[in-house]
Design a protein around this motif. Sequence first.
Motif, PDB file in Angstrom:
ATOM      1  N   GLY A  14       0.803  -1.224   0.000  1.00 40.25           N
ATOM      2  CA  GLY A  14       0.000   0.000   0.000  1.00 40.25           C
ATOM      3  C   GLY A  14       0.831   1.266   0.000  1.00 40.25           C
ATOM      4  O   GLY A  14       1.556   1.537  -0.973  1.00 40.25           O
ATOM      5  N   ALA A  15       0.785   1.997   1.085  1.00 41.80           N
ATOM      6  CA  ALA A  15       1.313   3.370   1.117  1.00 41.80           C
ATOM      7  C   ALA A  15       2.771   3.496   0.658  1.00 41.80           C
ATOM      8  O   ALA A  15       3.074   4.298  -0.228  1.00 41.80           O
ATOM      9  CB  ALA A  15       1.131   3.936   2.513  1.00 41.80           C
ATOM     10  N   GLY A  16       3.673   2.711   1.250  1.00 46.42           N
ATOM     11  CA  GLY A  16       5.100   2.812   0.893  1.00 46.42           C
ATOM     12  C   GLY A  16       5.311   2.377  -0.550  1.00 46.42           C
ATOM     13  O   GLY A  16       6.006   3.034  -1.333  1.00 46.42           O
ATOM     14  N   GLY A  17       4.710   1.251  -0.897  1.00 46.86           N
ATOM     15  CA  GLY A  17       4.867   0.707  -2.239  1.00 46.86           C
ATOM     16  C   GLY A  17       4.288   1.614  -3.304  1.00 46.86           C
ATOM     17  O   GLY A  17       4.852   1.756  -4.392  1.00 46.86           O
ATOM     18  N   LYS A  19       4.222   4.743  -3.395  1.00 48.74           N
ATOM     19  CA  LYS A  19       5.120   5.877  -3.689  1.00 48.74           C
ATOM     20  C   LYS A  19       6.028   5.503  -4.857  1.00 48.74           C
ATOM     21  O   LYS A  19       6.216   6.279  -5.792  1.00 48.74           O
ATOM     22  CB  LYS A  19       6.019   6.191  -2.478  1.00 48.74           C
ATOM     23  N   PRO A 198       9.395  -1.011  -2.179  1.00 49.49           N
ATOM     24  CA  PRO A 198       9.858  -0.948  -0.782  1.00 49.49           C
ATOM     25  C   PRO A 198       8.661  -1.011   0.166  1.00 49.49           C
ATOM     26  O   PRO A 198       8.350  -0.051   0.858  1.00 49.49           O
ATOM     27  CB  PRO A 198      10.571   0.406  -0.724  1.00 49.49           C
ATOM     28  N   SER A 199       7.996  -2.147   0.153  1.00 45.46           N
ATOM     29  CA  SER A 199       6.826  -2.388   0.995  1.00 45.46           C
ATOM     30  C   SER A 199       7.239  -3.319   2.126  1.00 45.46           C
ATOM     31  O   SER A 199       8.293  -3.957   2.058  1.00 45.46           O
ATOM     32  CB  SER A 199       5.730  -3.059   0.169  1.00 45.46           C
ATOM     33  N   ASN A 200       6.372  -3.411   3.123  1.00 45.81           N
ATOM     34  CA  ASN A 200       6.630  -4.336   4.239  1.00 45.81           C
ATOM     35  C   ASN A 200       6.711  -5.765   3.668  1.00 45.81           C
ATOM     36  O   ASN A 200       5.717  -6.272   3.134  1.00 45.81           O
ATOM     37  CB  ASN A 200       5.465  -4.211   5.231  1.00 45.81           C
ATOM     38  N   SER A 204       2.998  -6.983   3.410  1.00 44.58           N
ATOM     39  CA  SER A 204       2.486  -6.486   2.117  1.00 44.58           C
ATOM     40  C   SER A 204       2.903  -7.325   0.912  1.00 44.58           C
ATOM     41  O   SER A 204       2.198  -7.343  -0.090  1.00 44.58           O
ATOM     42  CB  SER A 204       2.944  -5.038   1.890  1.00 44.58           C
ATOM     43  N   SER A 229      14.598  -1.955  -0.793  1.00 44.43           N
ATOM     44  CA  SER A 229      14.424  -2.166   0.650  1.00 44.43           C
ATOM     45  C   SER A 229      13.522  -1.104   1.282  1.00 44.43           C
ATOM     46  O   SER A 229      13.719   0.091   1.066  1.00 44.43           O
ATOM     47  CB  SER A 229      15.779  -2.142   1.352  1.00 44.43           C
ATOM     48  N   PRO A 230      12.555  -1.551   2.110  1.00 47.34           N
ATOM     49  CA  PRO A 230      11.729  -0.592   2.854  1.00 47.34           C
ATOM     50  C   PRO A 230      12.414  -0.177   4.156  1.00 47.34           C
ATOM     51  O   PRO A 230      11.917   0.704   4.859  1.00 47.34           O
ATOM     52  CB  PRO A 230      10.464  -1.401   3.164  1.00 47.34           C
ATOM     53  N   VAL A 237      10.652   3.359   7.420  1.00 48.09           N
ATOM     54  CA  VAL A 237      10.321   4.782   7.220  1.00 48.09           C
ATOM     55  C   VAL A 237       9.005   5.082   7.948  1.00 48.09           C
ATOM     56  O   VAL A 237       8.836   6.134   8.553  1.00 48.09           O
ATOM     57  CB  VAL A 237      10.212   5.113   5.709  1.00 48.09           C
ATOM     58  N   LYS A 238       8.089   4.117   7.891  1.00 46.84           N
ATOM     59  CA  LYS A 238       6.801   4.233   8.580  1.00 46.84           C
ATOM     60  C   LYS A 238       6.282   2.815   8.783  1.00 46.84           C
ATOM     61  O   LYS A 238       6.473   1.965   7.913  1.00 46.84           O
ATOM     62  CB  LYS A 238       5.839   5.034   7.684  1.00 46.84           C
ATOM     63  N   THR A 293      17.140   6.146  -1.222  1.00 43.98           N
ATOM     64  CA  THR A 293      15.870   5.425  -1.406  1.00 43.98           C
ATOM     65  C   THR A 293      14.696   6.080  -0.688  1.00 43.98           C
ATOM     66  O   THR A 293      13.592   5.540  -0.709  1.00 43.98           O
ATOM     67  CB  THR A 293      15.990   3.950  -0.962  1.00 43.98           C
ATOM     68  N   MET A 295      11.692   8.594  -0.430  1.00 42.99           N
ATOM     69  CA  MET A 295      10.870   9.215  -1.492  1.00 42.99           C
ATOM     70  C   MET A 295       9.821  10.162  -0.908  1.00 42.99           C
ATOM     71  O   MET A 295       8.618   9.898  -0.995  1.00 42.99           O
ATOM     72  CB  MET A 295      10.153   8.123  -2.302  1.00 42.99           C
TER      73      MET A 295
HETATM   74  P1  GDP Z   1       1.166  -0.395   3.791  1.00 45.04           P
HETATM   75  O1  GDP Z   1       0.495  -1.552   3.116  1.00 45.04           O
HETATM   76  O2  GDP Z   1       0.355   0.842   3.764  1.00 45.04           O
HETATM   77  O3  GDP Z   1       1.806  -0.710   5.087  1.00 45.04           O
HETATM   78  O4  GDP Z   1       2.350  -0.027   2.811  1.00 45.04           O
HETATM   79  P2  GDP Z   1       3.629  -0.801   2.318  1.00 45.04           P
HETATM   80  O5  GDP Z   1       3.869  -2.100   2.956  1.00 45.04           O
HETATM   81  O6  GDP Z   1       3.647  -0.733   0.833  1.00 45.04           O
HETATM   82  O7  GDP Z   1       4.690   0.260   2.825  1.00 45.04           O
HETATM   83  C1  GDP Z   1       5.200   0.254   4.117  1.00 45.04           C
HETATM   84  C2  GDP Z   1       6.701   0.259   4.029  1.00 45.04           C
HETATM   85  O8  GDP Z   1       7.109   1.302   3.141  1.00 45.04           O
HETATM   86  C3  GDP Z   1       7.369   0.532   5.350  1.00 45.04           C
HETATM   87  O9  GDP Z   1       8.103  -0.596   5.717  1.00 45.04           O
HETATM   88  C4  GDP Z   1       8.278   1.733   5.063  1.00 45.04           C
HETATM   89  O10 GDP Z   1       9.555   1.599   5.640  1.00 45.04           O
HETATM   90  C5  GDP Z   1       8.366   1.749   3.559  1.00 45.04           C
HETATM   91  N1  GDP Z   1       8.546   3.092   3.038  1.00 45.04           N
HETATM   92  C6  GDP Z   1       7.688   4.135   3.183  1.00 45.04           C
HETATM   93  N2  GDP Z   1       8.207   5.234   2.575  1.00 45.04           N
HETATM   94  C7  GDP Z   1       9.403   4.861   2.044  1.00 45.04           C
HETATM   95  C8  GDP Z   1      10.419   5.574   1.308  1.00 45.04           C
HETATM   96  O11 GDP Z   1      10.320   6.751   1.009  1.00 45.04           O
HETATM   97  N3  GDP Z   1      11.522   4.841   0.942  1.00 45.04           N
HETATM   98  C9  GDP Z   1      11.673   3.507   1.257  1.00 45.04           C
HETATM   99  N4  GDP Z   1      12.784   2.874   0.861  1.00 45.04           N
HETATM  100  N5  GDP Z   1      10.739   2.833   1.962  1.00 45.04           N
HETATM  101  C10 GDP Z   1       9.624   3.504   2.334  1.00 45.04           C
END
Ligand code: GDP
Length: 325
Positions: A14-17, A19, A198-200, A204, A229-230, A237-238, A293, A295
């Motif tokens: 989701g959110a990180g991916g 981006k 870069p998702s969990n 994720s 890498s996330p 990052v979050k 990395t 964003m």
């Molecule tokens: P969720 O399903 O909303 O939790 O989203 P994801 O799993 O896609 O994204 C969460 C991951 O995105 C977290 O582990 C963050 O560390 C990573 N993340 C968020 N923003 C960034 C960024 O700008 N750069 C990188 N490398 N990782 C990020």
Amino acid sequence: MSMLHGSTTLITGGAGGAKFAEGLNCLIAREKLNIIPNIGDDDVFHGLWVSPDVDTLLYTLANDINREQGWGLKDDSYTVLGRLAKLGQADWMKLGDKDFATHIVRTMMLAQGSDLQEITSHLADKLNVRANIILPSRQTVQTRLHTAQGTLSMESYFVEHGTKPQVEQVEFVGEGLSQANSECIKALESVETVLISPSNPILSIAPTLSIQGVQHALRNTAAHRIAISPIIAGQSVKGPACEVMSACGYSPTVTGVAEFYHGLIDALVIDHADEHHATDIRRMGIDVLVTDTLMPNISRRIQLAKEVLSYAATEKLARKQKGAA
Ligand code: GDP
């Protein structure tokens, strides 16, 4: 199977991916970008089928996302949710008024006999999303977290409990039963590059990897496979990526990410802050690209996507030359 030249498939959460997906989406033509989102967070709220990660991806690519939150629609309000609470319904899942329309359409189309892939394509079309959004399966896989406070759905863990409960184990309900969508297998096997956002990795990406046929396709594809890498400098990052990685037996570092994807990727993109891990990762047989990395804005998303694509192109050329020699 014919090769889709210059085509790229992204597996994402989701959110990180999203981006990273947004950066790629600005660079790659419609017919050449496939995106496989996470369906593990899907759940029913107020009788409606909600696909949080799919919607985050769609809203981001449609430039409709609430950018402060990273989820939900911009300029949304919560009148319906307030009314539902008045009528005795739980309101911890923050579904906005405009957002409800997506869930109503999805649920209505399900009731009319469409499957989730058809519905997602319809939503993408209506939102003018250019990329091909391909669900990993037409069936469901739902993430369940076994925690110190009992077994929780993904959204209950994330939103209702604010990721506080200590995670002991992660389960994917439907694992082994859900078959990969044939379009998903094609998007992994017949493209030149497969990227992992870069998702969990566990919350994720693993739900997608748990679907029958996905790992096999990823292991056997001729595509160049690159994950980003996330985890940066031993921190997410979050979100709870580090806690969940540790709970599942992986070190909460880029090396842990490399171990998690071992056998499924050719290269890992890590941040400059983690350069000291590069040798260990290369020893595992995984190439490393070190770059910025993080964003925080659209230009950094495009920049990272550009670097990853040009790295993939260089690697492809090197492979071709090796093959010709
Ligand atoms: P969720 O399903 O909303 O939790 O989203 P994801 O799993 O896609 O994204 C969460 C991951 O995105 C977290 O582990 C963050 O560390 C990573 N993340 C968020 N923003 C960034 C960024 O700008 N750069 C990188 N490398 N990782 C990020």
